[in-house]
Enzyme design. Structure first.
Site, PDB file in Angstrom:
ATOM      1  N   HIS A 123      -1.425   3.565  -8.602  1.00 21.63           N
ATOM      2  CA  HIS A 123      -1.747   2.718  -9.765  1.00 21.63           C
ATOM      3  C   HIS A 123      -1.454   3.458 -11.050  1.00 21.63           C
ATOM      4  CE1 HIS A 123      -5.392   4.916  -8.576  1.00 21.63           C
ATOM      5  NE2 HIS A 123      -5.689   4.961  -9.862  1.00 21.63           N
ATOM      6  N   HIS A 160       0.838  -1.208   0.000  1.00 22.32           N
ATOM      7  CA  HIS A 160       0.000   0.000   0.000  1.00 22.32           C
ATOM      8  C   HIS A 160       0.872   1.258   0.000  1.00 22.32           C
ATOM      9  CE1 HIS A 160      -3.562   2.499   0.634  1.00 22.32           C
ATOM     10  NE2 HIS A 160      -2.762   3.243   1.386  1.00 22.32           N
TER      11      HIS A 160
HETATM   12  P1  AMP Z   1      -7.808   7.349 -10.148  1.00 20.17           P
HETATM   13  O1  AMP Z   1      -8.810   8.443 -10.343  1.00 20.17           O
HETATM   14  O2  AMP Z   1      -6.551   7.555 -10.937  1.00 20.17           O
HETATM   15  O3  AMP Z   1      -7.552   7.072  -8.695  1.00 20.17           O
HETATM   16  O4  AMP Z   1      -8.474   6.038 -10.797  1.00 20.17           O
HETATM   17  C1  AMP Z   1      -9.183   5.097 -10.061  1.00 20.17           C
HETATM   18  C2  AMP Z   1      -9.496   3.919 -10.984  1.00 20.17           C
HETATM   19  O5  AMP Z   1      -9.895   2.815 -10.189  1.00 20.17           O
HETATM   20  C3  AMP Z   1     -10.628   4.177 -11.978  1.00 20.17           C
HETATM   21  O6  AMP Z   1     -10.239   3.661 -13.254  1.00 20.17           O
HETATM   22  C4  AMP Z   1     -11.780   3.357 -11.401  1.00 20.17           C
HETATM   23  O7  AMP Z   1     -12.675   2.909 -12.390  1.00 20.17           O
HETATM   24  C5  AMP Z   1     -11.019   2.207 -10.793  1.00 20.17           C
HETATM   25  N1  AMP Z   1     -11.696   1.454  -9.752  1.00 20.17           N
HETATM   26  C6  AMP Z   1     -12.299   1.908  -8.629  1.00 20.17           C
HETATM   27  N2  AMP Z   1     -12.781   0.889  -7.897  1.00 20.17           N
HETATM   28  C7  AMP Z   1     -12.439  -0.253  -8.553  1.00 20.17           C
HETATM   29  C8  AMP Z   1     -12.649  -1.650  -8.328  1.00 20.17           C
HETATM   30  N3  AMP Z   1     -13.299  -2.093  -7.258  1.00 20.17           N
HETATM   31  N4  AMP Z   1     -12.172  -2.525  -9.245  1.00 20.17           N
HETATM   32  C9  AMP Z   1     -11.525  -2.109 -10.330  1.00 20.17           C
HETATM   33  N5  AMP Z   1     -11.290  -0.802 -10.616  1.00 20.17           N
HETATM   34  C10 AMP Z   1     -11.744   0.101  -9.735  1.00 20.17           C
HETATM   35 ZN    ZN Z   2      -4.122  -0.075  -0.523  1.00 19.29          ZN
END
Ligand code: AMP
Ligand code: ZN
Length: 130
Positions: free
Chosen positions: A98, A46
């Site tokens: 990410h 994390h």
């Molecule tokens: P960010 O705004 O860069 O933090 O992007 C967050 C990403 O996480 C977005 O593409 C969301 O669609 C994705 N996301 C959020 N929750 C999940 C989940 N449970 N599984 C897969 N993707 C997720």
């Molecule tokens: Zn985490």
């Protein structure tokens, strides 16, 4: 970390569509895809922003993108390009580091559009950066 949705995915507590995993990272499909095959490359530890990422893991992530993920997306989905994005702090919805992999297709409308009327003259900004 408790209450982190990506930590829960990593621990298998909530489901994900995982396409790659090793001891350091996991790659799964975004639930809000910008295009077909939008993937998230995520360290298992994390970490919140790039400022706290160690170079070994970062470099491993880039290697996996280059050697496995982009070739996979090209071969299986026929994408013609790959847009890579990464948000830190403001604009970051999930506070677990990410990298977004957004496969590109002709006419996909996924180009990032900037409002050039809202920016200061570049000379002004350049001066601040000195
Ligand atoms: P960010 O705004 O860069 O933090 O992007 C967050 C990403 O996480 C977005 O593409 C969301 O669609 C994705 N996301 C959020 N929750 C999940 C989940 N449970 N599984 C897969 N993707 C997720
Ligand atoms: Zn985490």
């Amino acid at each position: 970390m408790e209450d982190c949705i990506f930590c829960k995915i990593i621990k298998g507590e909530i489901p994900s569509k995982t396409v790659y995993e090793d001891d350091k990272i996991i790659v799964f499909m975004s639930i809000g895809p910008a295009t077909d095959g939008h993937l998230l490359v995520v360290p298992k530890k994390h970490i919140v922003t790039i400022m706290d990422m160690d170079m070994d893991t970062l470099s491993h992530m880039v290697t996996i993108i280059k050697e496995k993920m982009y070739p996979l997306l090209k071969e299986k989905l026929g994408c013609e390009g790959l847009t890579i994005g990464q948000n830190n702090d403001l604009g970051q919805e999930v506070k677990h580091f990410h990298i977004h992999l957004i496969p590109r297709y002709q006419g996909d409308n996924a180009d990032v559009k900037y409002d050039h009327t809202k920016v200061s003259p570049i000379e002004e900004v350049f001066a601040k950066l000195q």
